[in-house]
Write an enzyme that holds these catalytic residues in place. Sequence first.
Site, PDB file in Angstrom:
ATOM      1  N   ARG A 258     -13.795  -7.866  -0.277  1.00 17.69           N
ATOM      2  CA  ARG A 258     -12.920  -7.674   0.883  1.00 17.69           C
ATOM      3  C   ARG A 258     -12.434  -6.224   0.964  1.00 17.69           C
ATOM      4  O   ARG A 258     -12.049  -5.615  -0.014  1.00 17.69           O
ATOM      5  CB  ARG A 258     -11.720  -8.610   0.777  1.00 17.69           C
ATOM      6  CG  ARG A 258     -10.719  -8.533   1.938  1.00 17.69           C
ATOM      7  CD  ARG A 258      -9.556  -7.623   1.630  1.00 17.69           C
ATOM      8  NE  ARG A 258      -8.487  -7.712   2.648  1.00 17.69           N
ATOM      9  CZ  ARG A 258      -7.438  -6.900   2.684  1.00 17.69           C
ATOM     10  NH1 ARG A 258      -7.313  -5.941   1.791  1.00 17.69           N
ATOM     11  NH2 ARG A 258      -6.514  -7.036   3.598  1.00 17.69           N
TER      12      ARG A 258
ATOM     13  N   THR B  20       0.838  -1.198   0.000  1.00 22.64           N
ATOM     14  CA  THR B  20       0.000   0.000   0.000  1.00 22.64           C
ATOM     15  C   THR B  20       0.871   1.245   0.000  1.00 22.64           C
ATOM     16  O   THR B  20       1.918   1.267   0.648  1.00 22.64           O
ATOM     17  CB  THR B  20      -0.832   0.011   1.301  1.00 22.64           C
ATOM     18  OG1 THR B  20      -1.639  -1.154   1.320  1.00 22.64           O
ATOM     19  CG2 THR B  20      -1.703   1.247   1.410  1.00 22.64           C
TER      20      THR B  20
ATOM     21  N   GLY C 247      -9.743  -3.772   3.218  1.00 19.29           N
ATOM     22  CA  GLY C 247      -8.620  -3.814   4.153  1.00 19.29           C
ATOM     23  C   GLY C 247      -8.601  -2.615   5.078  1.00 19.29           C
ATOM     24  O   GLY C 247      -9.615  -1.937   5.294  1.00 19.29           O
TER      25      GLY C 247
HETATM   26  N1  GLY Z   1      -2.885  -2.788   3.856  1.00 17.99           N
HETATM   27  C1  GLY Z   1      -3.611  -2.981   2.692  1.00 17.99           C
HETATM   28  C2  GLY Z   1      -4.609  -4.062   2.756  1.00 17.99           C
HETATM   29  O1  GLY Z   1      -4.503  -4.955   3.574  1.00 17.99           O
HETATM   30  O2  GLY Z   1      -5.520  -4.033   1.979  1.00 17.99           O
END
Ligand code: GLY
Length: 341
Positions: A229, A201, A231
């Site tokens: 999903r 990220t 995050g």
């Molecule tokens: N840190 C990015 C994710 O887990 O989507």
Amino acid sequence: MFSRRNFLKSAALTSVMVGAGKRLGARDRTPVPAKNNPIVVSTWDFGKVANAGAWNVLGNGGRALDAVEAGVKIAEADPSVQTVGYGGLPDRDGFVTLDASIMDENHNCGSVMCLEHIMHPISVARMIMEKTPHIALAGEGALQFALANGFTKMNLLTPASENDWKEWMKKARYIPEKNIENRLYSREDDPMPGGPENHDTIGMLALDAAGNLSGACTTSGLAYKIHGRVGDSPIIGAGLYVDNEAGAATSSGVGEEVMRIVGSHLVVEYMRSGLAPDMACKKTVERLIKINPEKCKTIQVGFLALSRNGAYGGYSIQPGFTYAVKSDRTEQIFKANSYYQ
Ligand code: GLY
């Protein structure tokens, strides 16, 4: 498997400047700038190019909020960065879904989750922050909001990422057409269960000449995730947090673990209590490890922090987490210290 680091010795380990192949000791880092010296920091090596975009704003007296948006847009538009924006690796059904968040010095914040077809989710997040009474929009509603407000629909799946996904499908036991049970997530079926290579990220934090902090965080999330999903990146307090009185923090890595402890908020609160940015990140990583020491042996999470005075630092579970720094006196990539070596 990573060997366990000696905790007491870890604080004394040096940071390594990787960009020019030159080693820097922790004490050699850029000194804390005088107040109102602008600075921008961002996660990973590709943060260096993104910082340059942010610096076009910051270096000309611009606002930190404008700088972080401009900066991360560079990563979002770069198809070679397969963990952010255009060219991001898709979910296990082949859809590129993006998460992003942005936050300014006044606790204004906006985020977008599971957004498809839009090159710059960070700008959608900012528009949600500035033009709606809400903080977060998700999925189809977020897409409709973006399209109604001038964003262009496009295909974000590049041939390279499509090819990688198809290669993954050959090895994965996941067969979308087979049956609904097959759609249940199984860590055993996942060839990359949150490994260090799968979560790059971009999180960016900036301090402007007016002494104001802002942050942005944007990602395509875990590759080959279950469709839908979300995050940590678009969760305010988890992937990003900004408090002008204390500092700002962002995260990269396995978002599920960061969400569990609202990690970026925790980093900021440690800075509020007096810890330097790198120590605040370290204490937060220690919290993760205390909660789940076995899982943390194999996953990567890194935190990056910027204090209200422009001091910065990062820390990760595994080695390899880097961050880029740009101010009027430095432009460097640092390797963060880590719990495991
Ligand atoms: N840190 C990015 C994710 O887990 O989507």
